[in-house]
Design an enzyme around this catalytic site. Structure first.
Site, mmCIF file in Angstrom:
data_model
loop_
_atom_site.group_PDB
_atom_site.id
_atom_site.type_symbol
_atom_site.label_atom_id
_atom_site.label_comp_id
_atom_site.label_asym_id
_atom_site.label_seq_id
_atom_site.Cartn_x
_atom_site.Cartn_y
_atom_site.Cartn_z
ATOM 1 N N CYS A 1 0.842 -1.193 0.000
ATOM 2 C CA CYS A 1 0.000 0.000 0.000
ATOM 3 C C CYS A 1 0.885 1.254 0.000
ATOM 4 O O CYS A 1 1.999 1.251 0.518
ATOM 5 C CB CYS A 1 -0.900 0.002 1.239
ATOM 6 S SG CYS A 1 -2.065 1.392 1.266
ATOM 7 N N HIS B 1 -2.069 -4.048 4.982
ATOM 8 C CA HIS B 1 -1.869 -3.646 6.379
ATOM 9 C C HIS B 1 -3.221 -3.428 7.040
ATOM 10 O O HIS B 1 -4.186 -3.015 6.386
ATOM 11 C CB HIS B 1 -0.987 -2.397 6.472
ATOM 12 C CG HIS B 1 -1.608 -1.158 5.902
ATOM 13 N ND1 HIS B 1 -2.188 -0.189 6.678
ATOM 14 C CD2 HIS B 1 -1.761 -0.738 4.625
ATOM 15 C CE1 HIS B 1 -2.659 0.771 5.896
ATOM 16 N NE2 HIS B 1 -2.417 0.464 4.647
ATOM 17 N N ARG C 1 2.966 4.848 6.355
ATOM 18 C CA ARG C 1 3.406 4.105 7.548
ATOM 19 C C ARG C 1 3.878 2.690 7.224
ATOM 20 O O ARG C 1 4.230 1.931 8.130
ATOM 21 C CB ARG C 1 2.237 4.029 8.551
ATOM 22 C CG ARG C 1 1.792 5.391 9.050
ATOM 23 C CD ARG C 1 0.426 5.325 9.714
ATOM 24 N NE ARG C 1 -0.624 4.949 8.760
ATOM 25 C CZ ARG C 1 -1.919 4.824 9.083
ATOM 26 N NH1 ARG C 1 -2.307 5.029 10.331
ATOM 27 N NH2 ARG C 1 -2.806 4.501 8.169
ATOM 28 N N CYS D 1 -6.188 -0.174 6.869
ATOM 29 C CA CYS D 1 -5.915 0.467 5.574
ATOM 30 C C CYS D 1 -7.056 1.427 5.188
ATOM 31 O O CYS D 1 -8.221 1.026 5.103
ATOM 32 C CB CYS D 1 -5.742 -0.601 4.494
ATOM 33 S SG CYS D 1 -5.380 0.092 2.864
ATOM 34 N N ASP E 1 0.425 3.783 1.717
ATOM 35 C CA ASP E 1 0.401 4.359 3.069
ATOM 36 C C ASP E 1 1.816 4.659 3.572
ATOM 37 O O ASP E 1 2.687 3.781 3.545
ATOM 38 C CB ASP E 1 -0.300 3.356 4.004
ATOM 39 C CG ASP E 1 -0.679 3.986 5.332
ATOM 40 O OD1 ASP E 1 0.226 4.532 6.007
ATOM 41 O OD2 ASP E 1 -1.863 3.940 5.694
HETATM 42 CO CO CO Z 1 -3.408 1.208 3.056
#
Ligand code: CO
Length: 217
Positions: A41, A97, A45, A100, A43
């Site tokens: 992803c 994750h 993080r 999400c 993302d």
């Molecule tokens: Co995500």
């Protein structure tokens, strides 16, 4: 943090790497030979290299919102083709994750504009498994279940793509794994969805799906 600090950080990082291994950058100029392809992803993080402790040159990376593999996405498929046919990676890690935001948007079906199109297949997946999702004790658990379901689904979709099928037909050694990362504890988990040959596509994705559903029963 301003841009200047980023360049300063970079200078320090390059100096540190060179101090540890004076030939590190030189050796990477001539070739990259990563064993792994990470599809994860976007993302912020969930940074691939840090999570699995790999240096530059050791993991080829593709990231998009909700770590999706689509047969119409030339970006993702070009990455897969290069990784499989040129770099000969041996393991592809599709990594979702928990928590999400992309998967959550698909789950709650909030109107978010353009990205709804991108996330459509996740909404379809959520509808398909509605009973399993609604049996979750909380909204957070519901989301986490869908995050896992999504990874197992993406593993199957990737394995059904001609790029991967042809690699196996050529006899190339290649495994596609499904993993999930916990934002809360920084831990990466194997979802037991690994597929390493054409024959394994159906049984292994079914097995992973049943294991997931049984875990919550
Ligand atoms: Co995500």
């Amino acid at each position: 943090m301003g841009l200047e600090e980023l360049f300063e950080n970079n200078r320090k990082w390059a100096d540190n790497v060179r101090a540890e291994d004076p030939h590190f950058f030189e050796s990477l100029v001539h070739q990259q030979a990563p064993r792994y392809l990470w599809i994860g992803c976007s993302d912020s993080r969930v940074p691939a290299n840090e999570i699995i402790g790999l240096k530059p040159g050791e993991v080829f990376v593709h990231r998009n919102v909700a770590n999706l593999v689509m047969h119409t996405d030339f970006n993702c498929l070009s990455v897969v083709q290069y990784a499989v046919e040129v770099l000969h990676v041996e393991d592809i890690l599709i990594t979702g994750h928990y928590g999400c935001g992309g998967v959550q948007a698909a789950l709650v079906q909030r109107d978010m504009g353009l990205i709804d199109n991108w996330l459509h297949s996740v909404s379809v997946l959520a509808k398909k498994h509605r009973a399993f999702l609604e049996a979750a004790p909380s909204v957070t658990d519901q989301l986490d279940r869908l995050c896992e379901l999504n990874v197992i689904e993406q593993v199957r979709i990737l394995c059904e793509n001609a790029l991967i099928r042809h690699a196996w037909l050529r006899g190339q050694r290649l495994s596609v794994h499904g993993c999930i990362y916990g934002l809360r504890d920084g831990r990466l988990h194997d979802l037991g969805a690994t597929i390493s040959s054409l024959d394994e596509i159906e049984p292994h994705s079914e097995r992973a799906l049943h294991a997931l559903i049984e875990r919550f029963e």
